[in-house]
Design a protein around this motif. Structure first.
Motif, PDB file in Angstrom:
ATOM      1  N   ALA A 127       0.786  -1.192   0.006  1.00 36.56           N
ATOM      2  CA  ALA A 127      -0.178   0.108  -0.235  1.00 36.56           C
ATOM      3  C   ALA A 127       0.805   1.131   0.012  1.00 36.56           C
ATOM      4  O   ALA A 127       0.174   2.430   0.011  1.00 36.56           O
ATOM      5  N   GLU A 128       2.182   1.171   0.117  1.00 34.28           N
ATOM      6  CA  GLU A 128       2.837   2.217  -0.085  1.00 34.28           C
ATOM      7  C   GLU A 128       2.932   3.222   1.194  1.00 34.28           C
ATOM      8  O   GLU A 128       3.047   4.480   1.172  1.00 34.28           O
ATOM      9  N   ILE A 129       2.674   2.718   2.349  1.00 35.99           N
ATOM     10  CA  ILE A 129       2.478   3.241   3.335  1.00 35.99           C
ATOM     11  C   ILE A 129       3.676   3.030   4.496  1.00 35.99           C
ATOM     12  O   ILE A 129       4.220   3.766   5.344  1.00 35.99           O
ATOM     13  N   TYR A 130       4.558   2.468   3.973  1.00 38.47           N
ATOM     14  CA  TYR A 130       5.824   1.780   4.783  1.00 38.47           C
ATOM     15  C   TYR A 130       6.840   1.032   3.528  1.00 38.47           C
ATOM     16  O   TYR A 130       6.559   0.551   2.576  1.00 38.47           O
ATOM     17  N   SER A 141       4.141   9.523  12.575  1.00 40.19           N
ATOM     18  CA  SER A 141       3.733  10.632  11.800  1.00 40.19           C
ATOM     19  C   SER A 141       3.914  10.336  10.337  1.00 40.19           C
ATOM     20  O   SER A 141       3.106  10.725   9.354  1.00 40.19           O
ATOM     21  N   LYS A 142       5.136   9.610   9.939  1.00 40.67           N
ATOM     22  CA  LYS A 142       5.585   9.233   8.771  1.00 40.67           C
ATOM     23  C   LYS A 142       4.651   8.435   8.091  1.00 40.67           C
ATOM     24  O   LYS A 142       4.232   8.429   6.746  1.00 40.67           O
ATOM     25  N   LEU A 143       4.261   7.282   8.726  1.00 43.05           N
ATOM     26  CA  LEU A 143       3.432   6.290   8.225  1.00 43.05           C
ATOM     27  C   LEU A 143       1.859   7.045   8.065  1.00 43.05           C
ATOM     28  O   LEU A 143       1.242   6.712   6.944  1.00 43.05           O
ATOM     29  N   ALA A 144       1.461   7.759   8.779  1.00 43.64           N
ATOM     30  CA  ALA A 144       0.237   8.426   8.695  1.00 43.64           C
ATOM     31  C   ALA A 144       0.231   9.494   7.373  1.00 43.64           C
ATOM     32  O   ALA A 144      -0.897   9.230   6.781  1.00 43.64           O
ATOM     33  N   VAL A 145       1.216  10.175   7.485  1.00 42.04           N
ATOM     34  CA  VAL A 145       1.234  11.138   6.253  1.00 42.04           C
ATOM     35  C   VAL A 145       1.280  10.266   4.783  1.00 42.04           C
ATOM     36  O   VAL A 145       0.443  10.591   3.884  1.00 42.04           O
ATOM     37  N   LYS A 146       2.111   9.284   4.847  1.00 44.77           N
ATOM     38  CA  LYS A 146       1.957   8.369   3.822  1.00 44.77           C
ATOM     39  C   LYS A 146       0.634   7.631   3.409  1.00 44.77           C
ATOM     40  O   LYS A 146       0.319   7.759   2.052  1.00 44.77           O
ATOM     41  N   ALA A 147      -0.018   7.379   4.277  1.00 44.11           N
ATOM     42  CA  ALA A 147      -1.368   6.893   4.274  1.00 44.11           C
ATOM     43  C   ALA A 147      -2.554   7.947   3.765  1.00 44.11           C
ATOM     44  O   ALA A 147      -3.430   7.448   3.059  1.00 44.11           O
ATOM     45  N   LEU A 148      -2.111   9.155   3.958  1.00 42.72           N
ATOM     46  CA  LEU A 148      -2.751  10.080   3.273  1.00 42.72           C
ATOM     47  C   LEU A 148      -2.629  10.338   1.925  1.00 42.72           C
ATOM     48  O   LEU A 148      -3.301  11.327   1.235  1.00 42.72           O
TER      49      LEU A 148
END
Length: 399
Positions: free
Chosen positions: A117-120, A140-147
């Motif tokens: 999913a390219e969140i990590y 924060s990094k994972l959350a921002v990628k998820a957005l």
């Protein structure tokens, strides 16, 4: 007679089959209902979340099914979360498909799902150890990628997360990038992430945004004074917040004889008594803004921002030609003439407190006009030697 008997038996078989189906469906519905009820009951009956700041978020998370409590009816909201545990929570909450596997670590399927999913991605954590505690910046990094953010700069993650309301400060103006993530904090972030992805606009901790901007690129002028430095006309890569680059913060002589460095440029809202950066200023009765020999006191009704420049430079040749170990700050682009009594453009500030000296400007919020753009400039202070300068930002502002 046989035909009648066969027909009766057939009808009985159909009826019994239907009854079995109804009973089975009822049993399944009952099981699902009990599972949901069990989750809801568990969320309510945890012995250690009553009155906790994240109680509502914890209950929502348990009901969604992406996190559970412990058999002893505790949730342990303040227990630290590992990177693997947070990835598992996020993948489950986002309903990403995690294929089961009989080999490898328990978290391997969730990591694979997060990568897909390219969140990590491998390398997101310096030491690569997923069992280590999750920091607030990593969360924060994972959350921002998820957005769905792309082309994010190093250390920009917390700025984007706070700007969208995903994270808030641990104290006014404090974001604690390396601080540990607790189970409660992890759930709060994931719940907010789900809300933002659904289109909801969340409340924002403006002090956290400003602190995160400083952490990202050494200034907060675009967060604290956006109407001055990052208004609606600043929508391309050459103006506003996008014109500020870390590479501009160091400059000087080509041969390295003079190396100047901007450490931070901090904006303070003079009209916000709770602005956490007011601690950088002397008391009101010890601070003035000046023009020539004229000094003006700061009053409570002065509509202004104060800009504090922290800087230094190294002089390797002819050090006496550069008598001050600091840079001067100026903002070009204002109309009119300085008169020393009306705050219609930037003026230098001075501290009468010998223990708390400041270097910077006061700029007006209202009652000024511009030539269409403002340039923030720093330069060396010399005694007859060559002046070196850097334009830190350019903002379109038509007033």
């Amino acid at each position: 007679m046989k035909k009648i008997l066969i027909s009766v038996l057939t009808m009985l078989t159909v009826i019994i089959g239907s009854l079995n189906s109804v009973v089975a469906e009822a049993a399944q519905d009952n099981a699902v209902g009990k599972a949901v009820e069990s989750r809801e009951t568990a969320a309510v009956q945890f012995t250690d979340i009553q009155g906790h700041w994240a109680q509502a978020a914890i209950q929502d998370a348990v009901q969604r099914g992406y996190v559970d409590g412990y058999p002893d009816r505790r949730f342990l909201p303040n227990q630290q979360v590992s990177r693997a545990e947070f990835i598992k929570m996020a993948v489950s909450a986002l309903e990403l498909e995690a294929a089961s596997t009989s080999s490898g670590s328990w978290y391997a399927p969730y990591v694979t799902a997060a990568e897909s999913a390219e969140i990590y991605k491998a390398g997101d954590y310096a030491d690569g150890n997923l069992t280590q505690r999750m920091t607030r910046e990593e969360m924060s990094k994972l959350a921002v990628k998820a957005l769905g953010y792309k082309n994010v700069e190093d250390k920009q993650w917390m700025y984007l997360a706070s700007k969208d309301g995903i994270i808030s400060g641990t104290a006014p103006g404090v974001i604690s990038p390396t601080g540990a993530t607790t189970r409660a904090q992890a759930i709060a972030v994931i719940e907010r992430l789900l809300q933002v992805k659904s289109g909801k606009e969340l409340p924002v901790d403006k002090y956290a945004v400003a602190a995160a901007e400083v952490y990202w690129h050494k200034t907060n002028i675009f967060s604290v004074a956006p109407e001055i430095f990052n208004g609606p006309d600043n929508h391309n890569k050459n103006v506003g917040i996008d014109s500020w680059k870390l590479s501009k913060l160091q400059f000087g002589a080509p041969d390295g004889s003079v190396v100047a460095q901007v450490d931070e440029l901090i904006a303070i809202d003079w009209n916000d008594p709770k602005d956490p950066n007011r601690k950088l200023l002397p008391s009101k009765d010890k601070m003035v803004w000046v023009f020539g020999a004229k000094s003006n006191v700061f009053t409570d009704d002065l509509q202004a921002y104060v800009l504090i420049l922290k800087s230094h430079y190294v002089v390797n040749k002819k050090p006496k030609s550069y008598p001050f170990d600091r840079l001067s700050l100026n903002i070009l682009g204002y109309n009119g003439k300085p008169n020393g009594s009306n705050l219609n453009m930037p003026y230098a500030i001075e501290s009468k407190d010998s223990k708390r000296q400041v270097n910077g400007l006061v700029i007006p919020k209202t009652g000024f006009s511009t030539r269409g753009n403002l340039n923030v400039i720093v330069e060396t202070i010399t005694a007859g030697a060559r002046v070196y300068q850097s334009t830190l930002s350019r903002s379109i502002l038509i007033k």
